[in-house]
Scaffold this motif. Structure first.
Motif, mmCIF file in Angstrom:
data_model
loop_
_atom_site.group_PDB
_atom_site.id
_atom_site.type_symbol
_atom_site.label_atom_id
_atom_site.label_comp_id
_atom_site.label_asym_id
_atom_site.label_seq_id
_atom_site.Cartn_x
_atom_site.Cartn_y
_atom_site.Cartn_z
ATOM 1 N N ASP A 42 0.853 -1.196 0.000
ATOM 2 C CA ASP A 42 0.000 0.000 0.000
ATOM 3 C C ASP A 42 0.878 1.231 0.000
ATOM 4 O O ASP A 42 1.849 1.314 0.756
ATOM 5 C CB ASP A 42 -0.952 0.014 1.205
ATOM 6 N N LYS A 72 -18.001 8.225 9.675
ATOM 7 C CA LYS A 72 -18.916 7.686 10.692
ATOM 8 C C LYS A 72 -18.511 8.136 12.100
ATOM 9 O O LYS A 72 -19.353 8.369 12.963
ATOM 10 C CB LYS A 72 -18.949 6.157 10.629
ATOM 11 N N ALA A 100 2.863 0.116 -5.949
ATOM 12 C CA ALA A 100 3.072 -1.048 -6.818
ATOM 13 C C ALA A 100 2.713 -0.703 -8.250
ATOM 14 O O ALA A 100 1.782 0.064 -8.513
ATOM 15 C CB ALA A 100 2.220 -2.210 -6.333
ATOM 16 N N ASP A 149 -13.702 -0.693 -4.815
ATOM 17 C CA ASP A 149 -14.225 0.449 -5.567
ATOM 18 C C ASP A 149 -13.684 0.538 -6.988
ATOM 19 O O ASP A 149 -14.309 1.144 -7.855
ATOM 20 C CB ASP A 149 -13.908 1.755 -4.818
ATOM 21 N N ALA A 196 -17.635 -0.402 1.498
ATOM 22 C CA ALA A 196 -16.643 -1.173 2.241
ATOM 23 C C ALA A 196 -17.181 -2.586 2.483
ATOM 24 O O ALA A 196 -16.458 -3.579 2.364
ATOM 25 C CB ALA A 196 -16.346 -0.481 3.568
#
Ligand SMILES: Cc1cc2nc3c(=O)[nH]c(=O)nc-3n(C[C@H](O)[C@H](O)[C@H](O)COP(=O)(O)OP(=O)(O)OC[C@H]3O[C@@H](n4cnc5c(N)ncnc54)[C@H](O)[C@@H]3O)c2cc1C
Length: 463
Positions: A33, A51, A115, A310, A318
């Motif tokens: 990531d 949230k 990546a 997504d 999610a």
């Protein structure tokens, strides 16, 4: 060069679930990531922050108690941006810690790098310091997610114009807010700020908002928002956005201008595919950066390359991304899965909440199936009275012939939790009889299911 059974690009919900599932199948897994911390959009800029912000606002503002104590009631008189942000950081730290621990327990390796595919079985990884290494893999999951759409014509680099990522960095609460975009993200933020008594104008170029939700719910929702002073401009094209010294002017196609302290632009997102080297692996994305997959396996047109979350488009949640990641990993390693249920719930964490599962009344009408609806207002329940809930309702839709539940739709307190009763009954092929044959806890908001079931039953008769 290390060889992995599964390379996962992106540590959001899809990547995380695919990584853990692969590891549980005994496979070697590397998660890459480029974000500074694990978790993806979901943890850092999307689901969890919005949230948490919502919960903080509802708690500090005393919004839930206003049914009893009036609109002037507040738990904390002067709520600052810092009040909102401090709770946010605590929650995010916890989420990251849980994720790190989950990876550690399952032996999932993690690298902080960007990546780029270098063919169907190789990728290059570039760290923040510019160090480049290569990995080989048998399978790869592309779960790189999306980023907010930023039209060139809009001056985002000011302290007045925000997208849904940087709105979380505001230093002071705005005196007024304009939100462009009547999708889920725009509506959630608009209503959260409005619950803080910030004057909000929501602008949507289409004639309605949340067009996938049952119309009766949306109409009630809009009514509630207008009642508490929000301005909603539907069918309004945005002509120009001008940043001034002390605010932002949005010029609309109908000649009107909306002035506010700050602007949130929340109209669309695009896939993070620009620097992914898709072409080297024989893949391409559409104009919104979405990758096409087989919807049952999440395999792309290259058999060992999967994509989920997504970056494959609808429904971009999610919740569904996690499940897609798990299915992709199982397929990659030959684990047979039963087909998933057709329906899954949507949660819109606006103030008030909306949640919906199954067919809307519009869907049922289009299908031509004869139907009947049952409705229960939360104020009809004892629990609703105790809580001072004076708005919100549950709508159930039943087929007349089979008596089966086709759709459940809720606007109001607890909607995103309560919806799972409807989901279970739909997916287990339950009928209207379930709701009056079963005893419900009393007093609960869930009792609304019984009331709505009886309401429908009275009109359906015993046929
Ligand atoms: C404001 C907001 C509120 C939301 N609220 C909800 C909600 O209440 N409920 C819900 O279910 N969903 C919600 N969503 C949607 C949810 O956040 C997404 O559906 C989910 O995060 C998508 O997960 P994903 O697996 O596609 O990856 P993402 O969470 O999008 O993460 C992708 C990761 O890939 C990384 N990445 C990208 N390119 C590369 C690369 N080349 N190399 C390495 N890493 C890369 C990124 O750094 C990122 O960490 C919300 C979204 C937003 C924006």
């Amino acid at each position: 060069m290390t060889d992995y059974d599964m390379l996962v690009i992106g540590s959001g919900p899809a990547g995380r679930r695919a990584a853990v599932q692969s590891a549980k199948l005994g496979k070697s897994v590397l998660v890459v990531d480029k974000g500074r911390r694990l978790g993806g959009v979901s943890v850092h800029t999307g689901t969890i922050p919005s949230k948490t912000l919502r919960e903080t606002v509802l708690n500090l503002s005393g919004f839930r108690e206003r049914g009893f104590y009036g609109r002037g009631y507040r738990v904390k008189q002067d709520i600052s941006a810092q009040d909102l942000i401090s709770r946010l950081h605590k929650t995010l730290d916890h989420e990251v810690e849980v994720l790190q621990h989950q990876f550690m327990r399952n032996g999932v390796k993690y690298v902080h790098a960007a990546a780029k595919l270098a063919g169907p079985n190789r990728a290059s990884l570039t760290t923040e310091d510019g160090e480049v290494s290569e990995v080989a893999f048998s399978n790869v999951l592309i779960s790189v997610g999306t980023r907010p759409h930023r039209p060139d014509s809009i001056a985002f680099e000011t302290a007045r114009v925000f997208d849904s990522d940087d709105i979380l960095d505001i230093k002071v609460l705005p005196r007024s807010l304009t939100v462009i975009g009547g999708g889920v993200i725009g509506v959630e933020y608009a209503t959260i700020f409005s619950a803080l008594d910030v004057p909000v104008t929501l602008i949507e170029p289409r004639e309605t908002i949340l067009d996938f939700v049952d119309r009766e719910l949306v109409d009630d929702f809009i009514h509630q928002l207008r009642e508490r002073g929000m301005t909603i401009r539907l069918g309004c094209e945005v002509k120009d956005i001008a940043v001034r010294a002390n605010g932002v002017d949005v010029s609309l196609g109908d000649g009107r201008t909306v002035r506010s302290d700050i602007l949130l632009y929340a109209a669309g997102r695009s896939g993070n595919v620009a620097d992914l080297g898709l072409e080297t692996a024989g893949l391409e994305a559409d104009s919104r950066g979405r990758i096409k997959v087989d919807p049952t396996t999440f395999q792309t047109c290259v058999s060992n390359i999967y994509a989920a979350g997504d970056v494959i488009g609808f429904p971009s949640l999610a919740s569904t991304s996690m499940e897609q990641g798990r299915v992709a990993a199982c397929h990659a390693f030959g684990v047979a899965l039963t087909p998933p249920p057709e329906t899954f719930p949507y949660g819109i964490y606006a103030v008030p909440e909306i949640s919906t599962v199954g067919q809307s009344e519009e869907d049922v009408k289009t299908s031509g199936v004869a139907y009947e609806c049952g409705v229960a207002r939360f104020r009809e329940t004892s629990r609703g009275q105790i809580m001072g809930v004076n708005s919100g309702f549950l709508k159930l839709i039943f087929a007349l012939g089979t008596r089966r539940l086709l759709g459940a739709h809720i606007v109001g307190e607890g909607a995103t939790e309560l919806i799972h009763i409807g989901q279970a009954v739909i997916n287990l092929k339950g009928t209207v009889d379930y709701f009056f044959d079963n005893t419900f806890n009393y007093p609960t908001l869930a009792e609304a299911y019984k009331i709505a079931g009886l309401d429908a039953w009275n009109r359906m008769g015993s046929t």
